[in-house]
Every structure is written in structure tokens, then in C-alpha cells.
Design an enzyme around this catalytic site. Sequence first.
Site, PDB file in Angstrom:
ATOM      1  N   GLU A  18       1.132  -0.738  -0.190  1.00  0.00           N
ATOM      2  CA  GLU A  18      -0.065   0.151  -0.762  1.00  0.00           C
ATOM      3  C   GLU A  18       0.609   1.200  -0.153  1.00  0.00           C
ATOM      4  OE1 GLU A  18      -2.875  -0.218   3.136  1.00  0.00           O
ATOM      5  OE2 GLU A  18      -3.784  -2.330   2.402  1.00  0.00           O
ATOM      6  N   GLU A 103      -4.873  -9.556  -0.862  1.00  0.00           N
ATOM      7  CA  GLU A 103      -5.752  -9.578   1.079  1.00  0.00           C
ATOM      8  C   GLU A 103      -6.673  -9.748   0.405  1.00  0.00           C
ATOM      9  OE1 GLU A 103      -5.343  -6.060   2.954  1.00  0.00           O
ATOM     10  OE2 GLU A 103      -2.978  -5.913   2.870  1.00  0.00           O
TER      11      GLU A 103
END
Length: 627
Positions: A18, A103
Site C-alpha cells: 500500500e 489480501e
Amino acid sequence: MERDKNHPSVIAWSLGNEAGDGQNLAAMAAWIHERDPSRPVHYEADRLARYVDIYGEMYRTPAVVHRIGQGRLRPGETFCPAVDGAGDPADDRRNGMPFVYTEFAHAMGNGPGGLAEYMRLCEQYPRVQGGFVWEWIDQGLRSSDALGRELFAYGGDFGEDLHDANYICDGLMFPDRTPSPGMLEYQKVIEPVVIEPSSSGRISIRNRYAFLDLSHLRFTWSVSQDGDPIADGRLSVPHVAAGECVDIPVPEAYGEGERWLTVQAELAEPTAWAPEGHVVAWGQIPPTATSAPTALTDTRAPAQSAGEHISLGPARFDRRTGRLVGLGDHRFDGPQLALWRAPTDNDLACAQGDARYWKDRGLDRLRHRTVSVDPRDAGLTVVVRSSAANSDSGYLSTYRWDTDGRRLRVRVHTEPFGYWPERADTFAEAMVDPDLPDEERKELLRRDKAPSLARIGLLRQLPEEWSQIQWFGAGPGEAYPDSRQAARIGRFHATVDELQTPYVRPQDNGSRADVRWAEITDRTGAGIRIEGEPLFSLARRWSDRHLAAARHQTDLAPEPLIYLYTDHVVHGVGSGAVGPGVLPQYRLDVRAADFAFILSTTAWTQRRSRPACAGRLSVRRVRRPCR
């Protein structure tokens, strides 16, 4: 990379987590490719896979992963941010790359739901790989409250002004390293051996290992009849190489009732990580026909009015409200219609808005007004209107009670009335597979955005000493419509306290699925039996409103009674705290419902005789392709 490049366990490089996108990340990827061309590079934020070798996404819905697996992404199409893209999918390099759930299945509170759907996509499309659940463990800190009671603290418990509350309590393990139901569900859906019925009526043993055969495992079988074990033995399984499947005959067991075959794959010898006999995988083969629901005899007792009560066989009802207040020598209160639950962390997610919708409709504060009480020779009919104060929507329920003199049956018809506004669902990503048959697809699209309920069921308040529960159904742990893979059919026993799951932030928990019958008793065995259509059941020592108001387990003070829910249907759990919420097939929309239960006192419960049974098995194998 320089530090770890010589470790054979390193199979790929990641540029980070991220950290955005841009020319610096592209330059890093180029340097790694030049320095170590033997390993692929992954980075989820490269949405178009311009400089990586493995395409990854976070929290995509199964419907989107289905398209990715088929290689149908359009050039320029992205999901976060949402961009349609255009052109021929053959021109998009992502459609020829491995895809990984970077994820998925955010494990906050009760959940995640829908794991089985994701794992089926991995099996259906070899290029789809998974998965990395966020995350391993709840990050609660062991602490204590002002009274010295131990708890797991989270944001806001330390006097800080800015915090994320329990947002970091989002793991498959509780803070004390105890596995959560989510961990057991994940363990089940990724088992390395799949044991299931085959299309030929045999047992299918499928080896999911990439390199190992199954010679390190031994297989055992057992048969239960109405939840009681009646036969067991060893199962002779031939050599099954990595990726292969074999079909073997089903052991024959004789007897009446509902019979289930359970097959387990266990470690044949101890290993460094588990002892001999550790269960690596299991599966159940359902009966060809289940037992018919228990019915009353043909004899019917009339309803009779006497003072403040109406008697109907062994039952007593309040003459004014029509509420059941006693059965045999036992006193209790109920049932009442229940449509709400203490919101889970996933229910509270903003995008699907379920918890907010339930609160706005007043489902947590229903008032029950009796419309009519009609005693007849054939039984008692009670009509009840359930709605919140200052609400123009609710449910109208008709309870038809009858008895054969020993047992009491209630047949419930409940239907919505009034105005149920649209639910403000802002989740924009596709939740429905466009390749489904047209009618099925349209129905799921409707359910995806329809007004919702938490449950349709009945609530009873029982004496506090009725703390022992035995049931025949799915167990031993909790199960919801989209998180029930780890539950097996059997006969189980627990105390009310043992039924609770101690999520760090208290929320709805403890539901048991597919319950054929349940007995709720005191320690001497005195109590009631509920049986009928398979139902969801749970019991606790505090109300749902009390549960919803608690921040920690220490806030839950037992009340002097037991709250028993017998639900006809319940809403799924999903993983909406981050990612997709409840998939449409597991959503409970506002609808009419019909269901029935039979109640009796445990003193009158008739135990069936169990005939002697035998097991017999041959070991001829049938090989078939593994898909």
C-alpha cells in the site's frame, strides 16, 4: 533483496504494501528484474501490471475474481479506482498472468464469510491463487478495567482522543493465540485433502497437495445414527499421487434414522508440527434421505379458558396476550418474533449499511401487540403485530398452536407490512456473476440491494438454571449461512456459557446451524425439547441490546434468565468491514416466512431404540481425472 537473495525459501519479491504507484516503484521493479531474473516481482498497487510479473488485487468480490480467472479484463480496466476500460481482453497482459489474492477475507469480529466461494475459484481457475487473509491475530492488549477484571484493550481504552477503536482486532486468532471460528473455517476450506461424495455414489478422495502423495495419512470412518455413533473402522485408501483423485466404496451401516458417514484423514506418524492422529482433513457423506420431521399424533386436544390462562394440553397461555407462559411444570416467557441481532463488525460496515438500516427501522426495539386470541377445539390461534414505536413498518405474525396432549406444535406465518424503504447500499463492485442463468442472476441482483433483516425467528426467555444444551445438528462450533464449512452434523452438548464466542468487541455470535432438535435443561435434565425443521439456534445469558452496548467481554453481566433464539433463517456475516459484505445468496431480505416447531418437556421425550449395526467395506478403487 540483497540480504535474502540466497534463501531458497524466497520465491518472489514484493515492492511493498500500500505504498502507492509511480516511477519510483517501476524503477525498483526494473532493478530487481535485472539483479535477479530468476524470481517474479509482485506489487498490488500496480493495478495494470505494467512492471510486475504477478497480478494482485485486494478484496475483490468473487464475481470479479471469476472474470479475472476467465481472462476477461478490458485494457485499462481497474477496480480501485473504478475505471471501465475498453478494447479486446486479449490485449491486456494481466489476462495471461498469475493472479493472487494479495489480501482478502478481512477477519474482523464474527467472520469472514464467503471463504468457500473464494477457494472454489482457486480450484476452478489454476491462475487464481490464494490467499492472504488480513490478518493473523487480533491486536488487543491484555489489560484490566477499574474493577481489576482482565480484558483485551483497543483504541479508546487508554484515554486517547484519536483512535480506530477495535479496527486492529481483525485477526484469525484472538489476542491470547486462541483460534477464532474464522480460523477453523479457513482451515477447513484450505484442507490439503478433499473428502466428499462422488457423482457415482462413492467417496471421493482428492489430493490437493502439489508434491506429496497421501501415504503419510491414515483414513478412518465412522457412522452416526440420529447423532449417535453406531459403527467405525479403518478405510483402505490406495496410493493417491499429488493432484489425483480416487473413488472408493461407502461403508455399509444398517439401521433406521438419519445416518451420516464421517471420514477423517489423520497423520499416521508424529511430525515436527503435530502428533500422530492429528486430523489433517475430514468430510461427511450425507444420507440419501433424512429423517422426516417429528409430527404430532392424530389426536388433538381443545383449547380451554380458565381464569387468566388458556390451557392447551400441557401448555398454558396468557389469556390476554396469547403468550406461552408454561409447559408442563415449567414456567417461561415467549415466544416473540425476533428480526434483529447485536451488530457484528461486518454488519456495521458503511457500504452495505445493514446495521444502520435495522436501527432506522427500529428492529432492536420491537413492540409486540396482540391483535387477536382465538381458542378453538382444534387449538389456539394468536395474531401479533410487531413494530417499533413511531414506525410505519413491521411484521404481522400468526401463531397456530395445537397439541396431541403430550407435545405442543406452533406453526408460524409472518409477513411484512407497511413501508420498507430502500437500503442505502453504496457498494459499487459487482456482487453477482454475470454468467449465471438469467432468472438466478436477476434474483441475486434483487437480493443484493433489497431491504434486509438480521434474522426471522423466535425468542424465548427461560429460567436461568436451564444452562445445559444438547442438540442434533451442525457443530460443535458456531455457524452462519456463509461460514459453516467447519461445522459437522452430529450430536453435541455444551453449557450456555460454552456456546459464546468471546470476540474482543462483543457482537452477535454462537449460532448453531441445521439443528434438528435441541434440549435445554437444568443439571438434573429437566427442561424442554424443541424439534422440527432444521433451524439456527443460540442461547445466552444477556439480551441482544445488552450485547450490542458492550465494549468488552467484562461488560456482559449475566441476567437471571436464558435468552433462547430459534431462527428460521439468519443473515450471513460477510467481510464488509473491509471488502465485500454478505454475498447476495446469503443475504436475508424482507420477506414472508412460514416455519414450525414442536415443543415438549424432556420428561416426555421418547428415546428411540437403536438397532445393532454393522460395517462392511471393500477397497476396489475407481480412478478419475482431478479437476
